[in-house]
Design a protein around this motif. Structure first.
Motif, PDB file in Angstrom:
ATOM      1  N   TRP A   1       0.722   4.454  -0.100  1.00  0.00           N
ATOM      2  CA  TRP A   1       0.451   5.755   0.487  1.00  0.00           C
ATOM      3  C   TRP A   1       0.267   5.698   2.001  1.00  0.00           C
ATOM      4  CZ3 TRP A   1      -1.301   4.200  -4.255  1.00  0.00           C
ATOM      5  CH2 TRP A   1      -0.893   4.977  -5.338  1.00  0.00           C
ATOM      6  N   THR A   2       0.404   4.518   2.607  1.00  0.00           N
ATOM      7  CA  THR A   2       0.236   4.375   4.055  1.00  0.00           C
ATOM      8  C   THR A   2       1.460   3.690   4.650  1.00  0.00           C
ATOM      9  OG1 THR A   2      -2.149   4.133   3.743  1.00  0.00           O
ATOM     10  CG2 THR A   2      -1.261   3.456   5.865  1.00  0.00           C
ATOM     11  N   CYS A   3       1.986   4.284   5.711  1.00  0.00           N
ATOM     12  CA  CYS A   3       3.148   3.708   6.397  1.00  0.00           C
ATOM     13  C   CYS A   3       2.721   2.428   7.094  1.00  0.00           C
ATOM     14  CB  CYS A   3       3.707   4.711   7.402  1.00  0.00           C
ATOM     15  SG  CYS A   3       5.096   4.065   8.371  1.00  0.00           S
TER      16      CYS A   3
ATOM     17  N   ASN B   1       0.989   3.891  10.293  1.00  0.00           N
ATOM     18  CA  ASN B   1      -0.305   4.024   9.605  1.00  0.00           C
ATOM     19  C   ASN B   1      -0.637   5.437   9.164  1.00  0.00           C
ATOM     20  OD1 ASN B   1      -1.062   1.302   9.539  1.00  0.00           O
ATOM     21  ND2 ASN B   1      -1.674   1.415  11.687  1.00  0.00           N
ATOM     22  N   LYS B   2       0.332   6.329   9.110  1.00  0.00           N
ATOM     23  CA  LYS B   2       0.087   7.669   8.575  1.00  0.00           C
ATOM     24  C   LYS B   2      -0.022   7.561   7.062  1.00  0.00           C
ATOM     25  CE  LYS B   2       2.482  10.281  12.155  1.00  0.00           C
ATOM     26  NZ  LYS B   2       3.669  11.096  12.450  1.00  0.00           N
ATOM     27  N   THR B   3      -0.906   8.388   6.499  1.00  0.00           N
ATOM     28  CA  THR B   3      -1.068   8.386   5.051  1.00  0.00           C
ATOM     29  C   THR B   3      -0.392   9.603   4.448  1.00  0.00           C
ATOM     30  OG1 THR B   3      -3.194   9.505   5.238  1.00  0.00           O
ATOM     31  CG2 THR B   3      -3.235   7.099   5.103  1.00  0.00           C
ATOM     32  N   SER B   4      -0.103   9.502   3.165  1.00  0.00           N
ATOM     33  CA  SER B   4       0.594  10.560   2.458  1.00  0.00           C
ATOM     34  C   SER B   4      -0.047  10.768   1.094  1.00  0.00           C
ATOM     35  CB  SER B   4       2.066  10.155   2.284  1.00  0.00           C
ATOM     36  OG  SER B   4       2.736  11.063   1.444  1.00  0.00           O
TER      37      SER B   4
ATOM     38  N   GLU C   1       0.890  -1.145   0.000  1.00  0.00           N
ATOM     39  CA  GLU C   1       0.000   0.000   0.000  1.00  0.00           C
ATOM     40  C   GLU C   1       0.930   1.196   0.000  1.00  0.00           C
ATOM     41  OE1 GLU C   1      -1.801   2.506  -0.175  1.00  0.00           O
ATOM     42  OE2 GLU C   1      -2.791   2.733   1.730  1.00  0.00           O
TER      43      GLU C   1
ATOM     44  N   CYS D   1       7.036   5.762   6.012  1.00  0.00           N
ATOM     45  CA  CYS D   1       7.088   7.202   5.760  1.00  0.00           C
ATOM     46  C   CYS D   1       8.491   7.768   5.956  1.00  0.00           C
ATOM     47  CB  CYS D   1       6.062   7.949   6.615  1.00  0.00           C
ATOM     48  SG  CYS D   1       6.164   7.661   8.381  1.00  0.00           S
TER      49      CYS D   1
END
Length: 196
Positions: free
Chosen positions: A48-50, A54-57, A46, A73
């Motif tokens: 876009w998610t660490c 679990n932070k998204t970018s 995935e 990230c």
């Protein structure tokens, strides 16, 4: 649905009602009806998610350089996650190069053998009468028929829920208008049947 009911009736002889949507039906679906799972292929990362925090970018995150199945990230998250991730991190060059063939890919060869490739399907519905015939689902969910045109009209070890791996498969159109595969005696050495 018929395949699910057939699996349920074999496990519950004498019962006449089946509760649909419960935990029991989900287990039956997973065991007998679901497409075969290719255990050697990992999910895509995935991007876009660490995987650690679990932070998204809005930008694609850097992936694990070894397995390409998780994203982080920053370097701190990657280092913090390594202790747990190293247990499942398999270098990408050690994974199989290709997925099993689908019904559509085998059909594209027009009845000729697909040399060097394997068709992997799950037997979901037994339609046997004079010879063994099963409806079988491939990894993308397409259902076609496999029929035994062997000397004893059976495929040894084949039962509902079995996963069939056929090396060098070929597609067949049956006289009743259905399609799938016709397994003959000379095909048996190229078949591997897995039962739970």
């Amino acid at each position: 649905m018929r395949g699910l009911m057939q699996a349920w009736s074999k496990q519950n002889p004498g019962k006449t009602t089946m509760e649909v949507g419960g935990e029991e039906t989900q287990k039956l679906y997973d065991q007998f009806i679901a497409p075969p799972t290719n255990t050697s292929s990992k999910p895509k990362a995935e991007k876009w998610t660490c995987d650690y925090c679990n932070k998204t970018s809005v930008k694609k995150l850097p992936m694990c350089i070894r397995c390409k199945t998780v994203s982080y990230c920053n370097k701190e998250c990657q280092v913090a996650a390594w202790k747990a991730h190293k247990k499942t991190c398999v270098p990408i060059d050690k994974e199989p190069k290709s997925l099993p063939q689908t019904w559509e890919q085998v059909e594209a060869h027009g009845g000729s053998r697909v040399e060097g490739k394997t068709l992997e399907v799950r037997a979901i519905l037994d339609e046997s009468m004079t010879r063994q015939v099963f409806q079988c689902r491939d990894r993308v969910g397409v259902v076609k028929r496999i029929a035994a045109y062997t000397n004893d009209r059976r495929i040894p070890g084949l039962q509902q829920g079995s996963v069939i791996r056929w090396k060098n498969p070929r597609f067949h159109f049956f006289m009743d208008g259905s399609s799938g595969a016709r397994i003959e005696e000379e095909d048996l050495p190229n078949l591997k049947i897995s039962n739970r």
